[in-house]
Design an enzyme around this catalytic site. Structure first.
Site, PDB file in Angstrom:
ATOM      1  N   ARG A 111       0.824  -1.216   0.000  1.00 50.78           N
ATOM      2  CA  ARG A 111       0.000   0.000   0.000  1.00 50.78           C
ATOM      3  C   ARG A 111       0.856   1.263   0.000  1.00 50.78           C
ATOM      4  NH1 ARG A 111      -3.821  -3.090  -1.855  1.00 50.78           N
ATOM      5  NH2 ARG A 111      -4.462  -4.680  -0.382  1.00 50.78           N
ATOM      6  N   ASN A 153       2.803  -7.554   7.891  1.00 56.11           N
ATOM      7  CA  ASN A 153       2.848  -8.855   7.216  1.00 56.11           C
ATOM      8  C   ASN A 153       4.328  -9.164   7.042  1.00 56.11           C
ATOM      9  OD1 ASN A 153       0.040  -9.052   6.887  1.00 56.11           O
ATOM     10  ND2 ASN A 153       0.121  -7.850   5.001  1.00 56.11           N
ATOM     11  N   GLU A 235      -5.618 -12.306   8.301  1.00 63.65           N
ATOM     12  CA  GLU A 235      -5.287 -12.373   6.871  1.00 63.65           C
ATOM     13  C   GLU A 235      -4.118 -13.317   6.612  1.00 63.65           C
ATOM     14  OE1 GLU A 235      -4.836  -8.179   5.828  1.00 63.65           O
ATOM     15  OE2 GLU A 235      -6.994  -8.011   5.537  1.00 63.65           O
ATOM     16  N   LYS A 309      -7.623  -0.281  14.695  1.00 66.27           N
ATOM     17  CA  LYS A 309      -7.912   0.629  13.574  1.00 66.27           C
ATOM     18  C   LYS A 309      -9.072   1.537  13.962  1.00 66.27           C
ATOM     19  CE  LYS A 309      -6.146  -2.116   9.746  1.00 66.27           C
ATOM     20  NZ  LYS A 309      -6.270  -2.584   8.351  1.00 66.27           N
ATOM     21  N   ASP A 314     -11.987  -1.069   7.771  1.00 66.75           N
ATOM     22  CA  ASP A 314     -10.608  -0.997   7.318  1.00 66.75           C
ATOM     23  C   ASP A 314     -10.350   0.318   6.584  1.00 66.75           C
ATOM     24  OD1 ASP A 314      -8.054  -1.624   6.610  1.00 66.75           O
ATOM     25  OD2 ASP A 314      -8.588  -3.098   5.089  1.00 66.75           O
ATOM     26  N   GLU A 342      -4.662   4.201   0.902  1.00 66.47           N
ATOM     27  CA  GLU A 342      -5.054   2.940   0.274  1.00 66.47           C
ATOM     28  C   GLU A 342      -6.454   3.020  -0.345  1.00 66.47           C
ATOM     29  OE1 GLU A 342      -4.958  -0.440   2.913  1.00 66.47           O
ATOM     30  OE2 GLU A 342      -5.890  -1.749   1.423  1.00 66.47           O
TER      31      GLU A 342
HETATM   32  O1  GCW Z   1      -6.845  -3.889   4.465  1.00 66.27           O
HETATM   33  C1  GCW Z   1      -5.716  -4.503   4.640  1.00 66.27           C
HETATM   34  C2  GCW Z   1      -4.750  -4.017   3.612  1.00 66.27           C
HETATM   35  C3  GCW Z   1      -3.521  -4.859   3.743  1.00 66.27           C
HETATM   36  C4  GCW Z   1      -2.962  -4.657   5.152  1.00 66.27           C
HETATM   37  C5  GCW Z   1      -4.037  -4.990   6.174  1.00 66.27           C
HETATM   38  C6  GCW Z   1      -3.601  -4.721   7.604  1.00 66.27           C
HETATM   39  C7  GCW Z   1      -0.696  -4.846   5.889  1.00 66.27           C
HETATM   40  O2  GCW Z   1      -5.333  -4.115   2.338  1.00 66.27           O
HETATM   41  O3  GCW Z   1      -2.609  -4.461   2.762  1.00 66.27           O
HETATM   42  O4  GCW Z   1      -1.848  -5.465   5.368  1.00 66.27           O
HETATM   43  O5  GCW Z   1      -5.166  -4.231   5.926  1.00 66.27           O
HETATM   44  O6  GCW Z   1      -3.909  -3.642   8.101  1.00 66.27           O
HETATM   45  O7  GCW Z   1      -2.982  -5.570   8.201  1.00 66.27           O
END
Ligand code: GCW
Length: 608
Positions: A111, A153, A235, A309, A314, A342
């Site tokens: 991103r 990640n 994820e 968050k 998101d 993003e």
């Molecule tokens: O929405 C997602 C993003 C991912 C990101 C994830 C997160 C780093 O598309 O790219 O991964 O959130 O916040 O972990």
């Protein structure tokens, strides 16, 4: 232009001896006529005080980093043409004011919209020391103090930061230290398994011993490391769920390992089922974080910080404040924002975030969080943020993380004055464009709190059904009669995660603010909005307005005397934004007109 740094000109070709030394150096270069003495008072830590001596000279006192922050505060004031008050005391509201980079060891940035990584290339740490010092200064100049350099990640070989690459990582930490910036690393929860341990179970003694030994080694090399950042069970990332453990058990094990060194575990709460079946009407993704964490309130170690968050989905253009930020009273919390655009225009479209952040802080009682984090919007581009005007987001984030009461319009004006030499009228024009850019973007994209409707994966440009039959739990369910999700007690029950007063405010479509309507309610297109318009008419109007406002912004920007290097980037990105806004406007309006069959009351062009 290099963000707002072009006016700071202390020589960074060598490492500053200390934050105080840097402070005095910056002051003597930028404000040579100012007589200012520094007085180090170690117990003042990051806070500072500015007062006048009998002879009129300024005395700046503070801890070592406090003096640096005070110097930058002075510089900001003077360069912005504001008066220096006779006495000023300031302390940061939040202890960790963090930037989270999503940089990969191969040099790519997840991103990222400002070029490749500032820290990595080819699987290794690889950086320009001068740029690192510039970045340290960029952070310190707005009060930011923690930099997590690698992606949450954690893709191999980023794990090696704790292993073979530790000496290079320690050298990087040395570069940032004089700027009061401490490093942090994202860690891979399954990392012990790279060393022959068959499990990553947090209750397994071999796993615990591995993390303790690792923390000892890492802290011997970087004694002031802020800690580890963890994305677990999210994820596809590994985490404690694999072993039947909850996230308090998972986080506390790491917290034990870093505690002897004063380290923190920043544990992200972005946990949801990303393999949802769109036919499943029982699961509502925004409920996931609360379901995982609320019951664990009070069970986290005191050096764990849950990083949440700001919204329950998101980083969409408009989301309510995450209920976890209101409901976990016995846990250290940090709110996570996203500077990287993003879902908000990829640093092509203009999107100034401070108006959105101010709305969040209005609903978030001051004491609920102790730290703030933001996903970085920086990269290796010459100007750091790709779009020169995106630097305003980094700058204002810093000011807000120091003091969330910072006024949006003064912060934006300050940034403009530090960055450009504009007349008051031009400054006014740019400020108006920046402050309205988020609403404009919101108008031409997904309507009234639905979110998503973007092209899957890359997240730029319209695709109303792109995420509709997918695995990610992000559905609007528009049909010929209605659109939106009922998240009240009669629907998914999401709203019940909030305090009573908010349940009442948002639970009734008649009192729910328009901009959140379709996040909380499923409504027919004929629903009457507070101003008498139908829902479908409001959708059409917003989209036409959003595009018209973009055209007006383009004209306004063209009239401004940007330096040539900025002008070119700004105008080429603005033509892409115009194209994007037109696509969004036409595709969203056409999508809803085809479903609803409703004509536009003003007879504007909507495609059949
Ligand atoms: O929405 C997602 C993003 C991912 C990101 C994830 C997160 C780093 O598309 O790219 O991964 O959130 O916040 O972990």
């Amino acid at each position: 232009m290099k963000a707002w740094l072009s006016k700071l000109n202390a020589d960074l070709s060598a490492a500053p001896a200390s934050p105080e030394a840097l402070a005095l150096d910056e002051l003597s270069h930028v404000l040579p006529d100012l007589t200012c003495k520094a007085e180090t008072v170690p117990e003042m830590g990051e806070s500072y005080r500015i007062r006048r001596d009998a002879d009129g000279s300024l005395i700046l006192s503070g801890g070592s980093t406090g003096i640096l922050y005070g110097a930058y505060a002075l510089i900001r004031l003077v360069l912005a043409g504001e008066a220096i008050p006779d006495s000023l005391s300031s302390a940061p509201r939040y202890s960790l004011r963090m930037i989270n980079c999503w940089d990969n060891a191969d040099g790519s940035v997840e991103r990222g919209y400002s070029g490749r990584s500032l820290f990595f290339e080819g699987g290794k740490l690889h950086y320009d020391p001068l740029r690192m010092r510039e970045l340290g200064r960029l952070m310190a100049s707005v009060g930011l103090n923690v930099l997590c350099i690698n992606n949450v990640n954690v893709h191999f070989p980023a794990q090696l930061l704790l292993e073979d690459d530790l000496p290079e990582a320690a050298a990087l930490a040395d570069l940032f230290r004089p700027f009061g910036v401490r490093l942090m690393f994202s860690v891979d929860y399954s990392q012990p398994m790279r060393h022959g341990i068959p499990t990553a179970d947090p209750l397994d003694p071999a796993v615990q011993a591995w993390w303790k030994e690792t923390a000892a080694r890492v802290y011997a090399a970087i004694p002031d490391l802020a800690g580890f950042l963890v994305k677990a069970d999210s994820e596809g990332r590994p985490g404690p769920f694999t072993y039947g453990r909850n996230h308090a058990e998972g986080a506390n094990m790491l917290a034990d390992a870093v505690r002897p060194y004063g380290g923190k575990i920043v544990w992200r709460c972005f946990v949801y089922n990303c393999r949802q079946d769109w036919r499943d009407t029982k699961t509502d993704r925004p409920m996931a974080a609360w379901d995982h964490y609320a019951g664990l309130d009070g069970q986290f170690a005191d050096n764990v910080i849950l990083q949440i968050k700001h919204g329950p989905f998101d980083f969409q253009v408009r989301e309510p404040l995450s209920p976890l930020l209101l409901g976990m009273k016995q846990t250290n919390l940090a709110m996570e924002l996203q500077l990287a655009q993003e879902y908000t225009g990829h640093q092509i479209d203009l999107y100034t975030m401070i108006p959105m952040w101010k709305e969040l802080f209005e609903e978030l009682p001051a004491g609920n969080i102790m730290s703030l984090a933001a996903v970085s919007n920086l990269g290796r581009d010459e100007n750091y943020t790709g779009h020169p005007l995106a630097a305003v987001n980094f700058f204002t984030y810093g000011l807000l993380s120091w003091d969330p009461e910072t006024d949006a319009s003064s912060a934006v004006s300050q940034w403009i004055r530090l960055t450009y030499a504009f007349s008051p009228a031009d400054e006014q024009t740019l400020s108006a464009v920046l402050l309205s850019s988020r609403r404009t973007y919101e108008k031409y994209t997904a309507p009234l709190g639905i979110g998503w409707m973007v092209n899957p994966h890359d997240h730029y440009g319209p695709n109303p059904s792109g995420y509709e039959y997918d695995l990610w739990g992000t559905y609007h369910k528009a049909n010929r009669d209605a659109v939106g999700i009922d998240r009240t007690a009669k629907g998914t029950g999401y709203l019940l995660q909030y305090p009573e007063s908010l349940q009442q405010k948002y639970g009734d479509p008649e009192t729910c603010p328009d901009l959140y309507l379709l996040f909380y309610h499923r409504l027919p297109y004929s629903f009457r909005m507070k101003d008498g318009r139908t829902l479908i008419q409001r959708i059409y109007d917003d989209h036409f307005e959003g595009f018209a406002e973009t055209e007006a912004m383009a004209k306004a920007l063209e009239s401004l005397p940007f330096p040539d290097s900025d002008r070119e980037i700004i105008s080429s990105r603005m033509s892409r934004q115009l194209h994007n806004a037109k696509e969004w406007c036409d595709i969203i309006n056409t999508f809803f007109r085809r479903l609803s069959g409703a004509d536009d009351a003003c007879g504007r062009m909507i495609y059949d």
